[in-house]
Design an enzyme around this catalytic site. Structure first.
Site, PDB file in Angstrom:
ATOM      1  N   CYS A 175       9.387 -40.287   7.638  1.00 22.03           N
ATOM      2  CA  CYS A 175       9.820 -39.115   8.410  1.00 22.03           C
ATOM      3  C   CYS A 175      10.610 -39.517   9.640  1.00 22.03           C
ATOM      4  O   CYS A 175      11.807 -39.275   9.726  1.00 22.03           O
ATOM      5  CB  CYS A 175       8.597 -38.321   8.849  1.00 22.03           C
ATOM      6  N   LYS A 223      12.610 -28.956  12.587  1.00 21.44           N
ATOM      7  CA  LYS A 223      11.834 -30.077  12.049  1.00 21.44           C
ATOM      8  C   LYS A 223      12.501 -31.419  12.383  1.00 21.44           C
ATOM      9  O   LYS A 223      11.856 -32.370  12.828  1.00 21.44           O
ATOM     10  CB  LYS A 223      11.688 -29.915  10.527  1.00 21.44           C
TER      11      LYS A 223
HETATM   12  N1  SAJ Z   1       4.600 -45.071  16.474  1.00 18.05           N
HETATM   13  C1  SAJ Z   1       4.769 -45.956  17.512  1.00 18.05           C
HETATM   14  N2  SAJ Z   1       4.349 -45.594  18.753  1.00 18.05           N
HETATM   15  C2  SAJ Z   1       3.766 -44.384  18.998  1.00 18.05           C
HETATM   16  C3  SAJ Z   1       3.609 -43.466  17.932  1.00 18.05           C
HETATM   17  C4  SAJ Z   1       4.040 -43.842  16.682  1.00 18.05           C
HETATM   18  O1  SAJ Z   1       5.289 -47.072  17.345  1.00 18.05           O
HETATM   19  O2  SAJ Z   1       3.407 -44.138  20.137  1.00 18.05           O
HETATM   20  C5  SAJ Z   1       5.067 -45.433  15.129  1.00 18.05           C
HETATM   21  C6  SAJ Z   1       3.940 -45.497  14.111  1.00 18.05           C
HETATM   22  O3  SAJ Z   1       3.275 -46.713  14.146  1.00 18.05           O
HETATM   23  C7  SAJ Z   1       4.697 -45.267  12.821  1.00 18.05           C
HETATM   24  C8  SAJ Z   1       5.811 -44.302  13.244  1.00 18.05           C
HETATM   25  O4  SAJ Z   1       5.908 -44.413  14.643  1.00 18.05           O
HETATM   26  O5  SAJ Z   1       5.283 -46.475  12.361  1.00 18.05           O
HETATM   27  C9  SAJ Z   1       5.564 -42.866  12.853  1.00 18.05           C
HETATM   28  O6  SAJ Z   1       4.205 -42.492  13.049  1.00 18.05           O
HETATM   29  P1  SAJ Z   1       3.754 -41.094  13.657  1.00 18.05           P
HETATM   30  O7  SAJ Z   1       2.288 -41.070  13.685  1.00 18.05           O
HETATM   31  O8  SAJ Z   1       4.465 -40.846  14.927  1.00 18.05           O
HETATM   32  O9  SAJ Z   1       4.354 -40.022  12.658  1.00 18.05           O
HETATM   33  P2  SAJ Z   1       4.321 -39.806  11.051  1.00 18.05           P
HETATM   34  O10 SAJ Z   1       5.605 -40.357  10.497  1.00 18.05           O
HETATM   35  O11 SAJ Z   1       3.057 -40.226  10.443  1.00 18.05           O
HETATM   36  O12 SAJ Z   1       4.377 -38.191  11.014  1.00 18.05           O
HETATM   37  C10 SAJ Z   1       5.436 -37.511  11.687  1.00 18.05           C
HETATM   38  C11 SAJ Z   1       4.827 -36.389  12.531  1.00 18.05           C
HETATM   39  N3  SAJ Z   1       5.837 -35.851  13.433  1.00 18.05           N
HETATM   40  C12 SAJ Z   1       5.621 -35.760  14.755  1.00 18.05           C
HETATM   41  O13 SAJ Z   1       4.616 -36.126  15.296  1.00 18.05           O
HETATM   42  C13 SAJ Z   1       6.734 -35.151  15.556  1.00 18.05           C
HETATM   43  C14 SAJ Z   1       4.275 -35.312  11.616  1.00 18.05           C
HETATM   44  O14 SAJ Z   1       3.827 -34.199  12.363  1.00 18.05           O
HETATM   45  C15 SAJ Z   1       5.364 -34.858  10.630  1.00 18.05           C
HETATM   46  O15 SAJ Z   1       4.873 -33.867   9.727  1.00 18.05           O
HETATM   47  C16 SAJ Z   1       5.756 -36.069   9.817  1.00 18.05           C
HETATM   48  O16 SAJ Z   1       6.331 -37.027  10.720  1.00 18.05           O
HETATM   49  C17 SAJ Z   1       6.764 -35.657   8.770  1.00 18.05           C
HETATM   50  O17 SAJ Z   1       6.368 -35.507   7.594  1.00 18.05           O
HETATM   51  O18 SAJ Z   1       7.926 -35.404   9.119  1.00 18.05           O
END
Ligand code: SAJ
Length: 402
Positions: free
Chosen positions: A261, A207
Site C-alpha cells: 500500500c 485513499k
Molecule cells: N513504517 C515505518 N515507520 C512507521 C510506520 C510504518 O517504517 O512509523 C513502515 C512499516 O514497517 C511498513 C510500512 O511502513 O514497512 C507500512 O506499514 P503501515 O503499518 O504504516 O501500513 P500498512 O501498509 O500495513 O497499511 C496502510 C494503512 N494506511 C495508513 O495507515 C494511512 C492502512 O490503513 C491501509 O488500509 C493500508 O495501508 C492499505 O491497504 O492501503
C-alpha cells in the site's frame, strides 16, 4: 441488514476480500467469494484460510459452516458486487489496472438492473469511471439508470483488519448521487464508524492521500535516522524527545517502507501528476533508498571479519504479520546474500519456511551470529537486550534492542 440487498459477490479473496466476505457472511448476507486460484477456493470452502490475520480463521469457519460463505472460481448473480483485487504497479511505477479490468469484465454478464457494483481496490483517480463504469457500459448496461457504481476504498491496517473493517470511518463515492446513496446505505448496515459521502474521484484520491501522508512522514523519520547516524545521535531518543511537543508526532524510522500500500499508492498520484507531486516523489525516493543504506552499514561492520555470520531478524514488511510482499527486509537479505561477504542466517517466526532462505529460531540465529541485524520489530524479538549481546555487533533498524 439492508432491506434490498441480500446477496453479495466479492471478487478477490486476498487480505481485503476474504475478511470482507467472511464478515458479511456472518452479518446475514449470502456471500460468494470469487478467486482465480483453485487452491484458495478449496481452502476456503473447507473452512480454512490461506493468510495470517488475527481471528480471521474463526470468522471464515463460522461463515462457511453457516452456509453464508461459499468460494467459487466464477462469479454468480448477486445484489452487490465488491471488487477487491490487487492494483500493483508495473516495472516503471505505472499503475497496473489489469486485475480491475478483468474483474469488471468477469462480473459484467452477471450484473442485473438494480445491482450495486463497488470498487474497493485502491485505485488511481478516474478508475471507477474510466474502467469499471466504462466496461459495464460497454457490456450493455445503462450505468446512469439501471445500476449503481461506487468506489469505497478499504482502509484497514493488516493485523487489525477485522476490527477496522467495522470501526473505521468509510468514504463512499459514487459515479452519480444515486450510486453514492446506495453504496452508503450498504456500508451503514455493517460499519459502526461514520460513512462519508463524496464523488468517486474524491474517494479515490482520499485513499491515495492517506497513504502518501504516511509515506511522507515515515520518510521524514528515515531522513532523521541518516542525519542522526552522521551526528552520532540516538534517533529513537531524539524522536521521543521531539514528540513531547504538543503539536509534533514523528513516526518511526525503519529499514525502508514495505507492504502493498504505502510503497505503492503514492506512485498512483505521481503517475498522473508528475509536475505537482514533488514532495510525494522525494519521500518515495528517501524511503526506497533506505534498504541500500542499511546494507552499506552492514557491509562496513562485516569488513572487520573474514566471513562473519550475520543473523537477519525478520522478513515481514512490518511487525507481527506473515506478509513478505514488498518487504524491505527481504530486499536487504537478498542483496546481502548476493554480496557473498558473510554466512547469512534468517529468523522469521511468522512463517514456516522460505523458498530461498533457511530459517532458524531466534535463539539459534543469535547464538551463531557475529552481527545481528534487526529488520522487523516482531514481539518475540523484544526480549533481545543490549547487555546480553555485548559480544556481538548489533545493527538495529527498528530501535527495539534496549
Ligand atoms: N513504517 C515505518 N515507520 C512507521 C510506520 C510504518 O517504517 O512509523 C513502515 C512499516 O514497517 C511498513 C510500512 O511502513 O514497512 C507500512 O506499514 P503501515 O503499518 O504504516 O501500513 P500498512 O501498509 O500495513 O497499511 C496502510 C494503512 N494506511 C495508513 O495507515 C494511512 C492502512 O490503513 C491501509 O488500509 C493500508 O495501508 C492499505 O491497504 O492501503
Amino acid at each position: 441488514m439492508s432491506n434490498n440487498f441480500k446477496s453479495i459477490c466479492v471478487i478477490g479473496l486476498g487480505y481485503i476480500g476474504l475478511p470482507t466476505a467472511s464478515l458479511l457472511g456472518t452479518k446475514g448476507f449470502k456471500v460468494t467469494g470469487v478467486d482465480v486460484s483453485e487452491d484458495i477456493v478449496n481452502t476456503i470452502n473447507q473452512g480454512n484460510i490461506h493468510i495470517v490475520e488475527p481471528d480471521l480463521d474463526i470468522l471464515v469457519k463460522s461463515a462457511v459452516n453457516s452456509g453464508n460463505l461459499k468460494a467459487s472460481l466464477t462469479p454468480v448473480n448477486a445484489d452487490i458486487f465488491i471488487i477487491a483485487v490487487p492494483t500493483p504497479f508495473k516495472e516503471n511505477k505505472v499503475p497496473n489496472l489489469s486485475y480491475v479490468e478483468q474483474a469488471a469484465k468477469a462480473i459484467a454478464p452477471y450484473v442485473e438492473p438494480g445491482n450495486l457494483v463497488i470498487l474497493e481496490s485502491t485505485s488511481p483517480v478516474g478508475t471507477t469511471e474510466e474502467y469499471v463504469a466504462k466496461i459495464l457500459e460497454q457490456a450493455g448496461h445503462d450505468i446512469n439508470k439501471d445500476i449503481f457504481i461506487a468506489h469505497c476504498p478499504e482502509r484497514v491496517l493488516p493485523g487489525r483488519i477485522l476490527i477496522e473493517l467495522v470501526q473505521n470511518d468509510r468514504i463512499v463515492g459514487g459515479i452519480n448521487e444515486a450510486s453514492t446513496a446506495k453504496a452508503a446505505e450498504f456500508y451503514r448496515s455493517f460499519v459502526s464508524g461514520k460513512v462519508l459521502e463524496t464523488t468517486a474521484k474524491t474517494a479515490e484520491l482520499s485513499k491515495l492521500t492517506e497513504n502518501s501522508f504516511r509515506d511522507v512522514n515515515i520518510a521524514f523519520a528515515n531522513e532523521l535516522s541518516l542525519i542522526c547516524d552522521k551526528e552520532n545521535i540516538d534517533v529513537w531518543e531524539l524522536i521521543k524527545l521531539a514528540n513531547h511537543h504538543p503539536r509534533v508526532n514523528i513516526l518511526q524510522p525503519g529499514p525502508g517502507v514495505g507492504g502493498h500500500c504505502i510503497a505503492v499508492d503514492p506512485w498512483f498520484i505521481i503517475d498522473r501528476n508528475p509536475e505537482q507531486a514533488r514532495l510525494i516523489r522525494t519521500a518515495r525516493e528517501v524511503n526506497d533508498s533506505k534498504p541500500d543504506w542499511v546494507i552499506s552499514k552492514i557491509k562496513e561492520k562485516a569488513e572487520r571479519f573474514k566471513k562473519p555470520v550475520i543473523a537477519c531478524l525478520g522478513l515481514a514488511f512490518k511487525a507481527d504479520i506473515d506478509d513478505l510482499r514488498e518487504s524491505p527486509s527481504v530486499e536487504i537479505v537478498k542483496k546481502l546474500s548476493a554480496l557473498n561477504i558473510a554466512d547469512i542466517v534468517v529468523c522469521e517466526p511468522n512463517i514456516k519456511s522460505h523458498p530461498t532462505f533457511k530459517l532458524l529460531d531466534l535463539e539459534t540465529a543469535v547464538e551463531k551470529a557475529d552481527i545481528i541485524v534487526v529488520l522487523v520489530d516482531h514481539t518475540p524479538f523484544k526480549v533481545l537486550s543490549a547487555s546480553k549481546l555485548s559480544e556481538k555487533i548489533v545493527i538495529d533498524t527498528r530501535g527495539i534492542v534496549k
